[in-house]
Motif scaffolding. Sequence first.
Motif, mmCIF file in Angstrom:
data_model
loop_
_atom_site.group_PDB
_atom_site.id
_atom_site.type_symbol
_atom_site.label_atom_id
_atom_site.label_comp_id
_atom_site.label_asym_id
_atom_site.label_seq_id
_atom_site.Cartn_x
_atom_site.Cartn_y
_atom_site.Cartn_z
ATOM 1 N N PHE A 93 0.873 -1.173 0.000
ATOM 2 C CA PHE A 93 0.000 0.000 0.000
ATOM 3 C C PHE A 93 0.905 1.217 0.000
ATOM 4 C CE2 PHE A 93 -2.781 -3.358 1.378
ATOM 5 C CZ PHE A 93 -3.974 -3.045 0.758
ATOM 6 N N MET A 94 0.942 1.921 -1.131
ATOM 7 C CA MET A 94 1.848 3.059 -1.274
ATOM 8 C C MET A 94 1.092 4.371 -1.192
ATOM 9 S SD MET A 94 4.298 1.774 -4.375
ATOM 10 C CE MET A 94 5.313 3.247 -4.442
ATOM 11 N N ALA A 95 1.720 5.352 -0.523
ATOM 12 C CA ALA A 95 1.127 6.690 -0.494
ATOM 13 C C ALA A 95 0.987 7.169 -1.935
ATOM 14 C CB ALA A 95 2.025 7.632 0.292
ATOM 15 N N ARG A 96 -0.107 7.830 -2.241
ATOM 16 C CA ARG A 96 -0.358 8.296 -3.600
ATOM 17 C C ARG A 96 0.809 9.137 -4.143
ATOM 18 N NH1 ARG A 96 -4.852 8.758 -6.789
ATOM 19 N NH2 ARG A 96 -4.487 10.181 -8.494
ATOM 20 N N SER A 97 1.320 10.027 -3.283
ATOM 21 C CA SER A 97 2.415 10.919 -3.705
ATOM 22 C C SER A 97 3.644 10.098 -4.106
ATOM 23 C CB SER A 97 2.759 11.882 -2.578
ATOM 24 O OG SER A 97 3.060 11.163 -1.400
ATOM 25 N N GLU A 98 3.899 9.029 -3.384
ATOM 26 C CA GLU A 98 5.039 8.152 -3.661
ATOM 27 C C GLU A 98 4.779 7.353 -4.949
ATOM 28 O OE1 GLU A 98 7.345 4.389 -1.513
ATOM 29 O OE2 GLU A 98 5.693 5.371 -0.465
ATOM 30 N N ALA A 99 3.556 6.840 -5.089
ATOM 31 C CA ALA A 99 3.187 6.037 -6.260
ATOM 32 C C ALA A 99 3.321 6.837 -7.557
ATOM 33 C CB ALA A 99 1.761 5.513 -6.103
ATOM 34 N N LEU A 100 2.980 8.119 -7.506
ATOM 35 C CA LEU A 100 3.026 8.972 -8.701
ATOM 36 C C LEU A 100 4.459 9.237 -9.169
ATOM 37 C CD1 LEU A 100 0.173 11.533 -7.891
ATOM 38 C CD2 LEU A 100 0.128 9.738 -9.619
ATOM 39 N N GLU A 101 5.448 8.895 -8.327
ATOM 40 C CA GLU A 101 6.859 9.095 -8.667
ATOM 41 C C GLU A 101 7.522 7.797 -9.150
ATOM 42 O OE1 GLU A 101 8.635 12.150 -8.056
ATOM 43 O OE2 GLU A 101 6.585 12.885 -7.868
ATOM 44 N N ASP A 102 6.822 6.673 -8.985
ATOM 45 C CA ASP A 102 7.422 5.365 -9.296
ATOM 46 C C ASP A 102 7.357 5.095 -10.802
ATOM 47 O OD1 ASP A 102 7.751 2.406 -7.603
ATOM 48 O OD2 ASP A 102 7.334 2.370 -9.750
ATOM 49 N N PRO A 103 8.529 4.881 -11.464
ATOM 50 C CA PRO A 103 8.545 4.720 -12.925
ATOM 51 C C PRO A 103 7.635 3.593 -13.439
ATOM 52 C CG PRO A 103 10.784 4.790 -12.027
ATOM 53 C CD PRO A 103 9.857 4.772 -10.865
#
Length: 236
Positions: free
Chosen positions: A161-171
């Motif tokens: 479960f990833m924070a949205r802000s973190e997920a939006l940075e994941d390639p």
Amino acid sequence: MTEELAATDAYLREATARVTDVREEGIVLDRTVFYPRGGGQPGDTGTLHWDGGTAAVTDTYKRGGVLFHVTEDESPAVGTEVTARIDWERRHYLMRTHTALHVLSAVIWRDFDAKVTGGNMEPGRARMDFELENISVEFGRDVERRLNEALAEGHEVRVLFMARSEALEDPDLIRTKVNLIPEFVDPIRVIDIGTIDRQADGGTHVANTSEVGPVRVTKTESKGKGNKRMRIELDP
Ligand SMILES: [Zn+2]
């Protein structure tokens, strides 16, 4: 809101729950092991048991945020405690199929730079469409070999479960269009397959790619320019 136990434990086959609503669409529970159809994965089937009754569940789906257990049998009254039990054979077959599709999409991306445009699955068989210019029987055989090699490597499949802000940075998540997930979804559920693949996903998966077993590419076909389809089948 129904607590969705399959989101964190795909191997749970049954759980007790309380009936919170009975509507024309189906039975609503406070918690459930049933997976509601979505992301190309069909909804679970199974049974609800209670003191004095049983109902066969023929489908599970969500509408307007409400999770319905569809049945044509007599429903238990609101407040009744039930045991919800999924058809495990079918679900496990779907879990193997779903994980196979994620690894297929990862292999095609890794080795051929092509993204997925769509897909769908039934227990043991599935199709996936790719942004490929060409496809052939030989290509299908080559992909089949690469896919089975990747599965046999025994990659662990984890739910994150990833924070949205973190997920939006994941390639990997950017490539699979994580930005299209509605803004209120935070954290975002992610299926992580070792070094192979990572994508936002609501479905149920096996715990290790070695559990999928052998996969055959049964058909390759063109669905138009830059859109090529591949069909796969798993062993029973
Ligand atoms: Zn998926």
